[in-house]
Design a protein around this motif. Structure first.
Motif, PDB file in Angstrom:
ATOM      1  N   MET A   1       0.837  -1.200   0.000  1.00 40.53           N
ATOM      2  CA  MET A   1       0.000   0.000   0.000  1.00 40.53           C
ATOM      3  C   MET A   1       0.880   1.261   0.000  1.00 40.53           C
ATOM      4  N   SER A   2       0.452   2.251  -0.726  1.00 39.31           N
ATOM      5  CA  SER A   2       1.256   3.480  -0.761  1.00 39.31           C
ATOM      6  C   SER A   2       0.765   4.438   0.325  1.00 39.31           C
ATOM      7  N   TYR A   3       1.480   5.570   0.437  1.00 43.87           N
ATOM      8  CA  TYR A   3       1.076   6.573   1.435  1.00 43.87           C
ATOM      9  C   TYR A   3      -0.366   7.001   1.205  1.00 43.87           C
ATOM     10  N   LYS A   4      -0.784   6.980  -0.058  1.00 43.93           N
ATOM     11  CA  LYS A   4      -2.147   7.419  -0.409  1.00 43.93           C
ATOM     12  C   LYS A   4      -3.201   6.560   0.281  1.00 43.93           C
ATOM     13  N   GLN A   5      -2.805   5.266   0.468  1.00 48.23           N
ATOM     14  CA  GLN A   5      -3.770   4.378   1.114  1.00 48.23           C
ATOM     15  C   GLN A   5      -3.651   4.425   2.632  1.00 48.23           C
ATOM     16  N   TYR A   6      -2.422   4.697   3.099  1.00 45.99           N
ATOM     17  CA  TYR A   6      -2.230   4.724   4.563  1.00 45.99           C
ATOM     18  C   TYR A   6      -2.898   5.931   5.214  1.00 45.99           C
ATOM     19  N   ILE A   7      -2.743   7.060   4.544  1.00 46.72           N
ATOM     20  CA  ILE A   7      -3.222   8.283   5.206  1.00 46.72           C
ATOM     21  C   ILE A   7      -4.729   8.235   5.526  1.00 46.72           C
ATOM     22  N   PRO A   8      -5.564   7.855   4.572  1.00 46.23           N
ATOM     23  CA  PRO A   8      -6.992   7.785   4.942  1.00 46.23           C
ATOM     24  C   PRO A   8      -7.254   6.810   6.088  1.00 46.23           C
ATOM     25  N   LEU A   9      -6.430   5.767   6.136  1.00 46.10           N
ATOM     26  CA  LEU A   9      -6.604   4.802   7.222  1.00 46.10           C
ATOM     27  C   LEU A   9      -6.274   5.445   8.571  1.00 46.10           C
ATOM     28  N   VAL A  10      -5.148   6.173   8.566  1.00 46.16           N
ATOM     29  CA  VAL A  10      -4.758   6.880   9.805  1.00 46.16           C
ATOM     30  C   VAL A  10      -5.873   7.852  10.204  1.00 46.16           C
ATOM     31  N   VAL A  11      -6.411   8.550   9.214  1.00 45.01           N
ATOM     32  CA  VAL A  11      -7.433   9.560   9.518  1.00 45.01           C
ATOM     33  C   VAL A  11      -8.692   8.901  10.076  1.00 45.01           C
ATOM     34  N   THR A  12      -9.142   7.839   9.439  1.00 41.13           N
ATOM     35  CA  THR A  12     -10.401   7.228   9.916  1.00 41.13           C
ATOM     36  C   THR A  12     -10.199   6.544  11.263  1.00 41.13           C
ATOM     37  N   VAL A  13      -9.095   5.802  11.391  1.00 41.45           N
ATOM     38  CA  VAL A  13      -8.840   5.134  12.672  1.00 41.45           C
ATOM     39  C   VAL A  13      -8.709   6.191  13.777  1.00 41.45           C
ATOM     40  N   GLY A  14      -7.919   7.210  13.466  1.00 34.53           N
ATOM     41  CA  GLY A  14      -7.673   8.263  14.465  1.00 34.53           C
ATOM     42  C   GLY A  14      -8.959   8.936  14.904  1.00 34.53           C
ATOM     43  N   GLN A  15      -9.815   9.237  13.919  1.00 32.14           N
ATOM     44  CA  GLN A  15     -11.063   9.942  14.270  1.00 32.14           C
ATOM     45  C   GLN A  15     -11.897   9.113  15.233  1.00 32.14           C
ATOM     46  N   VAL A  16     -11.981   7.813  14.965  1.00 30.32           N
ATOM     47  CA  VAL A  16     -12.821   6.980  15.835  1.00 30.32           C
ATOM     48  C   VAL A  16     -12.171   6.838  17.205  1.00 30.32           C
ATOM     49  N   ALA A  17     -10.851   6.657  17.216  1.00 29.87           N
ATOM     50  CA  ALA A  17     -10.178   6.455  18.501  1.00 29.87           C
ATOM     51  C   ALA A  17     -10.215   7.720  19.356  1.00 29.87           C
ATOM     52  N   ILE A  18     -10.189   8.859  18.680  1.00 28.19           N
ATOM     53  CA  ILE A  18     -10.140  10.114  19.443  1.00 28.19           C
ATOM     54  C   ILE A  18     -11.549  10.544  19.870  1.00 28.19           C
ATOM     55  N   PHE A  19     -12.539   9.941  19.231  1.00 30.44           N
ATOM     56  CA  PHE A  19     -13.920  10.356  19.459  1.00 30.44           C
ATOM     57  C   PHE A  19     -14.327  10.338  20.946  1.00 30.44           C
ATOM     58  N   PRO A  20     -14.021   9.248  21.678  1.00 33.88           N
ATOM     59  CA  PRO A  20     -14.420   9.255  23.098  1.00 33.88           C
ATOM     60  C   PRO A  20     -13.820  10.431  23.877  1.00 33.88           C
ATOM     61  N   TYR A  21     -12.566  10.761  23.572  1.00 32.52           N
ATOM     62  CA  TYR A  21     -11.941  11.901  24.268  1.00 32.52           C
ATOM     63  C   TYR A  21     -12.649  13.191  23.893  1.00 32.52           C
ATOM     64  N   TYR A  22     -12.952  13.277  22.592  1.00 28.08           N
ATOM     65  CA  TYR A  22     -13.626  14.481  22.114  1.00 28.08           C
ATOM     66  C   TYR A  22     -14.990  14.629  22.791  1.00 28.08           C
ATOM     67  N   ILE A  23     -15.672  13.489  22.939  1.00 25.57           N
ATOM     68  CA  ILE A  23     -17.004  13.530  23.577  1.00 25.57           C
ATOM     69  C   ILE A  23     -16.884  14.005  25.026  1.00 25.57           C
TER      70      ILE A  23
END
Ligand SMILES: Cc1cc2nc3c(=O)[nH]c(=O)nc-3n(C[C@H](O)[C@H](O)[C@H](O)COP(=O)(O)OP(=O)(O)OC[C@H]3O[C@@H](n4cnc5c(N)ncnc54)[C@H](O)[C@@H]3O)c2cc1C
Lengths: 167, 490
Positions: A1-23
């Motif tokens: 996978m190239s960086y193009k595929q990794y970055i969206p993964l980081v973004v989606t995983v990060g958003q969900v993982a950070i969500f509880p803190y954000y809440i």
């Protein structure tokens, strides 16, 4: 996978993982349930708006997704560092919710059109599951710290994709 | 249907939806945002949040048997109990370290309204607003309350509150009967006439230290319609204005405000009187909070001090002049707005203090006060935002009485910082102010934060030792405790 595929993964995983803190942070700001719910409603309406903005774009290839990452990153960084009176905070938060919603909707619309989308969704669910188990053992310093760190990470992703694209 | 679907596909439509929604949320963001109150998982605080403390348990009061059981058990086990209403008292009056807190807010039924005798029997956790709601259709009104109706009956009677009424004496005098849960777990029915054991003398104005007020029967009066009279005065004219007002049978309620704006500091006042019209009311509904955002904006401007405070004072005068000759019902005159006072700024606090001086000393007292305070506090940490003047009639009914003779009370809204140095400075000014008040045979009000020294407390409340003796006699295991008791009386 190239960086193009990794970055969206980081973004989606990060958003969900950070969500509880954000809440937790958002709950502290809103105090009443109605206000809390309204903040979410503002986010959702804005996300629909952002989604539609991308969909109605004629040239879907020519988009600056890097700026979307950077924008989201900045919102999280502001959230992490915000030091204003409690009186003004809800007004600022409403604005942040709208910006975040639009960016999120836009990102989601773009992301669902990517080739690796299906695989990323599967991976993202699995990674989030394991990450959340791990995070449950971490003592929360302050939700704002995690949110800000994620903000920096998003900005990093944005700049990386920008640099790679131009090079 | 298809049209609606199509609409939702339009970017401009969704954009408008966001903007309209966001605007309505902006307008509806509540002003009251402070976190304070009872909690078992984190620290308990009251209105100002200055004295956070951990408690072991918060019990929502539901029925008297359960409360009785808690009191009896505590009496045997050495557990401490505190009583909390709406916690607008500001000096830890409603909780105690590692104690049990009885949250009275859920004990709030209106039990009986007697239209003929003009009385209401109500549980102590009800607010004045609850009572007003219930008695309004009968054309009845309360005799004495604070200027707002946001407090509980039990909390108000336990501080013996006072407000705008100038005819009915102290709040304690409006209690006809009372049911009390004593520190030993007994339930006593007390009447104002047959109170040979003097329970009422200590429970009323007793800061929750003599047991739990379960319910009370209060005397009521008619929901009269008043005309408002307002007037601008010089401070030195006030005493004679007030004395004349007291002689005028037509006057039912009154309060005044003194300028704290730099250009007219303590020189100017305006008075607001409520005069009988001879008419009564059964139909006008209770007014809600009106113009909160606007009043808050104005107060926020005033909070900046200097020229802004002058502007605020001018705006207040304009507003007061605009209500001259208007009519208002008694119930509505007893329920002023309070939300606009909300203040939440990290590192700063707004507190109330109240000083009482004999009516005849008012003029000289204000003159002396002028020397003590700075007229323009724009650059000071200690800021005075508002001074309201009230009448507190002589009180023989309570032990810790603040009105040994007819007094004028100065309710002061103060803001200061929370750094050690800033608190020390505020404490010093407030103590000097208290000394000045004592020089004029005055007192200060006890529901607020305890800046004062124990000596100042003793001088203000010479009966305090008797209060303590009676407390120990009636509650020998000191079951009922709070931070106020710990600080001043123990
Ligand atoms: C904005 C503001 C305006 C105010 N204006 C006025 C005013 O105009 N005039 C005036 O006189 N005061 C005024 N006060 C003071 C106010 O009246 C008192 O703080 C009053 O006690 C508030 O009622 P509460 O329900 O919040 O009582 P709380 O603060 O909860 O309790 C006060 C005391 O009563 C005791 N208590 C409560 N319930 C019971 C019960 N059922 N049995 C036995 N003890 C009980 C508590 O232990 C405590 O010692 C004001 C305060 C604020 C914050």
């Amino acid at each position: 996978m190239s960086y193009k595929q990794y970055i969206p993964l980081v973004v989606t995983v990060g958003q969900v993982a950070i969500f509880p803190y954000y809440i937790i942070w958002l709950k502290g700001v809103s105090l009443t349930f109605s206000l809390f719910a309204w903040f979410f409603a503002a986010f959702s309406f804005s996300a629909a708006w952002g989604y539609q903005m991308y969909q109605s774009k004629k040239d879907k290839n020519n988009i600056h997704i890097s700026f979307i990452y950077i924008g989201m990153g900045i919102v999280y960084i502001i959230t992490g560092f915000i030091k204003t009176t409690f009186e003004n905070l809800p007004y600022i938060v409403l604005l942040l919710q709208i910006i975040l919603g639009v960016l999120q909707g836009y990102f989601r619309a773009w992301h669902s059109g990517q080739k690796a989308y299906y695989l990323q969704v599967v991976h993202h669910y699995l990674i989030v599951g394991f990450m959340m188990i791990g995070l449950s053992f971490v003592k929360v310093i302050s939700p704002a710290v995690f949110i800000a760190v994620f903000g920096f990470l998003l900005c990093g992703c944005g700049f990386l994709s920008l640099v790679k694209k131009t090079s | 249907m298809q049209k609606i679907k199509d609409l939702f596909k339009k970017t401009w439509f969704l954009g408008c939806l966001v903007i309209i929604f966001a605007t309505s949320v902006l307008w509806n963001i509540p002003i009251e945002k402070r976190k304070y109150g009872l909690s078992e998982s984190s620290l308990v605080t009251d209105y100002t949040g200055l004295l956070p403390e951990r408690v072991v348990r918060v019990v929502k009061a539901a029925d008297r048997q359960e409360l009785q059981k808690i009191a009896k058990q505590a009496n045997e086990s050495g557990q401490r109990i505190s009583v909390a209403g709406l916690q607008h008292s500001q000096g830890g009056h409603t909780y105690y370290k590692d104690g049990v807190v009885l949250d009275m807010r859920t004990y709030n039924r209106i039990l009986e309204i007697n239209e003929l005798q003009k009385t209401v029997r109500v549980e102590a956790g009800a607010t004045w607003e609850d009572v007003q709601d219930a008695i309004l259709p009968y054309g009845l009104a309360l005799k004495v309350t604070q200027s707002q109706s946001i407090f509980t009956i039990g909390g108000s009677l336990s501080v013996n509150g006072h407000g705008r009424d100038i005819r009915f004496g102290p709040m304690a005098g409006t209690v006809k009967e009372m049911t009390l849960l004593t520190p030993t777990g007994e339930i006593k029915r007390l009447t104002s006439r047959g109170d040979s054991e003097e329970w009422m003398k200590y429970v009323l104005g007793g800061y929750g230290l003599f047991g739990v007020i379960l319910d009370v029967t209060l005397e009521l009066t008619d929901n009269d319609i008043y005309t408002i009279h307002t007037e601008k005065l010089k401070t030195e004219e006030y005493e004679s204005y007030f004395n004349n007002l007291m002689k005028d049978d037509n006057a039912a309620m009154h309060y005044a405000r003194v300028s704290v704006a730099p250009s007219s500091f303590l020189d100017e006042m305006y008075v607001i009187d409520y005069n009988h019209t001879g008419k009564q009311d059964r139909s006008t509904s209770l007014k809600g909070e009106q113009g909160v955002r606007l009043s808050k904006l104005a107060l926020d401007l005033g909070r900046h001090g200097g020229g802004m405070e002058d502007l605020f004072w001018r705006a207040q005068k304009k507003y007061i002049a605009s209500i001259d000759k208007k009519e208002i019902t008694r119930n509505n005159a007893m329920r002023s707005e309070s939300t606009f006072m909300e203040f939440t700024k990290p590192g700063r606090v707004e507190v109330l203090q109240e000083y009482f001086v004999p009516v005849h000393s008012y003029e000289e007292y204000i003159k002396d006060l002028k020397k003590l305070l700075s007229a323009d506090d724009k650059n000071d940490d200690f800021k005075v935002h508002n001074i309201t003047v009230r009448y507190a009639a002589k009180d023989n009914l309570t032990s810790l009485n603040y009105a040994k003779e007819d007094m004028l009370g100065l309710v002061v809204l103060i803001q200061h910082g929370l750094k050690e140095k800033e608190i020390a400075e505020a404490t010093a000014i407030i103590r000097d102010w208290t000394d000045l008040t004592l020089k004029y045979d005055g007192t200060y009000y006890l529901p607020y934060y305890r800046y004062q020294t124990k000596e100042q407390f003793k001088a203000s409340y010479p009966d305090w030792e008797k209060f303590r003796t009676e407390k120990l006699k009636r509650d020998s295991n000191e079951v009922f405790q709070n931070l106020f008791y710990d600080h001043y009386i123990k």
